[in-house]
Design a protein around this motif. Structure first.
Motif, PDB file in Angstrom:
ATOM      1  N   GLY A 463      -8.859  -7.439 -22.360  1.00 10.64           N
ATOM      2  CA  GLY A 463     -10.030  -7.262 -21.524  1.00 10.64           C
ATOM      3  C   GLY A 463      -9.756  -6.980 -19.982  1.00 10.64           C
ATOM      4  N   GLY A 464     -10.854  -7.213 -19.125  1.00 14.71           N
ATOM      5  CA  GLY A 464     -10.485  -7.065 -17.948  1.00 14.71           C
ATOM      6  C   GLY A 464     -10.322  -5.770 -17.350  1.00 14.71           C
ATOM      7  N   THR A 489     -12.485  -3.789 -23.456  1.00 13.84           N
ATOM      8  CA  THR A 489     -13.884  -4.077 -23.339  1.00 13.84           C
ATOM      9  C   THR A 489     -14.628  -3.386 -21.794  1.00 13.84           C
ATOM     10  N   PRO A 490     -15.789  -2.960 -21.958  1.00  9.10           N
ATOM     11  CA  PRO A 490     -16.402  -2.476 -20.733  1.00  9.10           C
ATOM     12  C   PRO A 490     -16.601  -3.406 -19.701  1.00  9.10           C
ATOM     13  N   ILE A 491     -16.402  -3.120 -18.505  1.00  7.81           N
ATOM     14  CA  ILE A 491     -16.655  -3.853 -17.334  1.00  7.81           C
ATOM     15  C   ILE A 491     -17.801  -3.260 -16.272  1.00  7.81           C
ATOM     16  N   ASN A 492     -18.616  -4.290 -15.809  1.00 13.00           N
ATOM     17  CA  ASN A 492     -19.607  -3.857 -15.052  1.00 13.00           C
ATOM     18  C   ASN A 492     -19.550  -4.293 -13.458  1.00 13.00           C
ATOM     19  N   ILE A 532     -17.487   0.747 -15.999  1.00 11.87           N
ATOM     20  CA  ILE A 532     -16.201   1.362 -16.552  1.00 11.87           C
ATOM     21  C   ILE A 532     -15.971   1.088 -17.910  1.00 11.87           C
ATOM     22  N   GLY A 533     -16.184   2.262 -18.996  1.00 10.99           N
ATOM     23  CA  GLY A 533     -16.052   2.102 -20.131  1.00 10.99           C
ATOM     24  C   GLY A 533     -14.595   1.673 -20.593  1.00 10.99           C
ATOM     25  N   PRO A 534     -14.445   1.091 -21.958  1.00  7.78           N
ATOM     26  CA  PRO A 534     -13.143   0.824 -22.421  1.00  7.78           C
ATOM     27  C   PRO A 534     -12.173   1.862 -22.000  1.00  7.78           C
ATOM     28  N   GLY A 535     -11.166   1.430 -21.769  1.00  5.97           N
ATOM     29  CA  GLY A 535     -10.028   2.375 -21.507  1.00  5.97           C
ATOM     30  C   GLY A 535     -10.235   3.472 -20.449  1.00  5.97           C
TER      31      GLY A 535
END
Length: 558
Positions: A463-464, A489-492, A532-535
């Motif tokens: 993550g992160g 995982t997504p981040i906000n 930002i979405g995963p990856g």
């Protein structure tokens, strides 16, 4: 002061150089449309390409009107196949090959996203781009923004065009060795391909246009596409417009070495050296390595790549205050390419603008706002006919006369559509009547398309977020581009922490907030790039004084 001239000449008044207006209103209207295909000259038979070992040294810019066989073109209709010759030279010696459309290109277009799936010779890859629509009812023209920053996106959308945020690094990744290039392009054509990143990035935008064409253009207009980018992504925007004739408006900003500036002028101007640009990233094709110390041996130069955009819209924005960007050499490229525009009767379709006061790299400048709006109206919305102009700041005024020993011919008007390429038969048709046996009624066998979806590259594990930095250094200053990538995982929201080298200070920043200008600085997201979405990735940048190398960014997610 902008002056409209009635003769084909260039004048300079203070810091302003004005290009001649040589087209009537009707002639201008005739050359506004982008081509219906990616490469109109694909059917031209190109022969006589020189070999690397036989190239002579020539300090002057090559004649864009002289064909490989030594003859000078005489009609406007000749330009289509002369452009094909220049394209072959540019691919062979500068960029590497940009392949034609692959066997299978599929995808989707929505109001928020474009997906692209490509299959060719048993290999597959995929990538996507984000879409932001303007207000109103579509379908809309669209501007591809390379790498997340280029011309002012607020002005683009306010003018009525959509914004397509294109991540070129998903198609051709930076930070890879030349013998192990990565990204969607190299998944198809091999990691050891000699094609550089700029051509690969152009291939990716061409595939986006393919998908928009196939979508029925209910949301976006495939025949009203523009492209823009700044700095390294200005190099990309330039190459994208050069190689795909469906791009109606090309808008590179401060592209520097490997972008608009003539290769022959860079060593004498003090711009980023060709060896540095070639070695920093595999932007250029592998073959260009033979010319980093001897650009005078190149049989092609960037003024001819400017000409390859003709007669389509071209708006080059430049910074005269940073010699490392090669603005004087860029002005020469624009002046040389403008000669082809004028010869084709499209002198009003090119603008070069370095007459700006703010020296910050990749800043949104008030001097560019009106010509940006004018170019969008003219080439994408088709509601304007404002003439282009060449405005060169006196600090970076190049002289085309110092670089050419050729003249611009008066090209005769030719047919508006290319003549057929297949010659008529020279032998009489057969006198024997054709057989009367009916053709077979059984349809030929067809092979169903593969049902297995193309493989996708998995996102980073964990993550992160992570952050990487790339620095373009010159004497006394630098520009840093920082890439933030989410894990699985997504981040906000994100924070990137960096400790600047001693003596370094930040003078300008874009797409992020900062806690200070020296020492340990925390950069945080702005409103539009925190999620930002995963990856997936986003990018911000900053300009500074001193030395920017040696920083190690860390990233934490909100």
């Amino acid at each position: 002061m902008l002056v409209a001239l009635a003769v084909a000449a260039l004048t300079v008044a203070g810091s302003v150089s004005v290009v001649a207006r040589t087209t009537t209103a009707q002639a201008a209207a005739d050359v506004l449309a982008a081509a219906a295909v990616e490469d109109e000259g694909a059917d031209c038979a190109v022969s006589g390409l020189p070999d690397l070992g036989s190239l002579p040294t020539n300090a002057k810019l090559p004649d864009p009107f002289k064909k490989l066989n030594g003859a000078t073109i005489t009609a406007k209709s000749d330009w289509r196949c002369r452009r094909a010759e220049i394209k072959e030279l540019a691919e062979k010696f500068v960029f590497g090959e940009k392949p034609a459309k692959p066997a299978t290109v599929t995808g989707t277009v929505s109001t928020t996203n474009i997906t692209v799936n490509v299959s060719h010779n048993g290999r597959s890859s995929s990538f996507s781009a984000r879409v932001e629509l303007p207000s109103g009812t579509g379908p809309f023209p669209a501007v591809v923004v390379v790498g997340g920053f280029g011309a002012d996106t607020a002005t683009i959308r306010a003018a009525g065009a959509a914004v397509i945020s294109y991540d070129p690094l998903a198609v051709g990744r930076e930070g890879t060795p030349r013998n192990n290039k990565q990204g969607a392009f190299y998944s198809i054509y091999g990691s050891s391909s000699s094609t550089g990143l700029l051509a690969a990035w152009g291939w990716g935008v061409s595939r986006i246009i393919d998908v928009i064409e196939q979508s029925g253009t209910t949301i976006l207009k495939s025949d009203a596409m523009g492209v823009t980018g700044c700095s390294r992504y200005g190099k990309g925007a330039f190459a994208i417009g050069v190689f795909d004739q469906r791009i109606a408006l090309t808008m590179p900003i401060e592209s520097g070495s490997a972008g608009v500036p003539i290769f022959r002028g860079i060593p004498g101007e003090g711009a980023q050296s060709l060896s540095s640009a070639y070695g920093e990233q595999p932007w250029l094709g592998d073959e260009f390595g033979s010319f980093t110390g001897s650009p005078n041996r190149l049989p092609v130069d960037t003024h001819e790549m400017v000409a390859m955009v003709a007669p389509r819209g071209l708006f080059i924005m430049d910074n005269p205050h940073i010699a490392n960007l090669g603005p004087r050499s860029a002005s020469v490229a624009a002046l040389g390419g403008a000669e082809v525009y004028k010869a084709l009767g499209a002198g009003d379709n090119i603008t070069y603008w370095s007459d700006v006061q703010d020296g910050s790299h990749c800043a949104n400048r008030p001097e560019w706002r009106t010509p940006l709006q004018n170019n969008i109206r003219k080439f994408l919305l088709k509601t304007g006919n404002e003439p282009g102009a060449i405005r060169i700041h006196s600090k970076a005024l190049g002289r085309l006369a110092d670089w050419r020993d050729w003249q611009t011919p008066a090209l005769a008007d030719g047919p508006t559509t290319p003549p057929p390429t297949t010659p008529p038969p020279t032998t009489p048709p057969p006198t024997t009547p054709p057989p009367t046996t009916p053709p077979p009624t059984t349809p030929p066998p067809t092979t169903p398309p593969p049902t297995t979806p193309p493989p996708t590259t998995p996102p980073p594990t964990g993550g992160g977020c992570t952050a990487t930095v790339s620095v373009n250094q010159w004497a006394g200053g630098f520009v840093a581009a920082v890439r933030v990538t989410a894990g699985t995982t997504p981040i906000n929201g994100w924070t990137v922490t960096m400790t600047l080298p001693s003596g370094a200070g930040i003078t300008n920043i874009w797409s992020a907030n900062r806690s200070g200008t020296t020492g340990t600085v925390q950069f945080t997201n702005v409103a539009y790039n925190g999620s930002i979405g995963p990856g997936q990735s986003t990018e911000f940048g900053y300009q500074g004084t001193g030395t920017g190398a040696g920083t190690s960014p860390t990233c934490s997610a909100a």
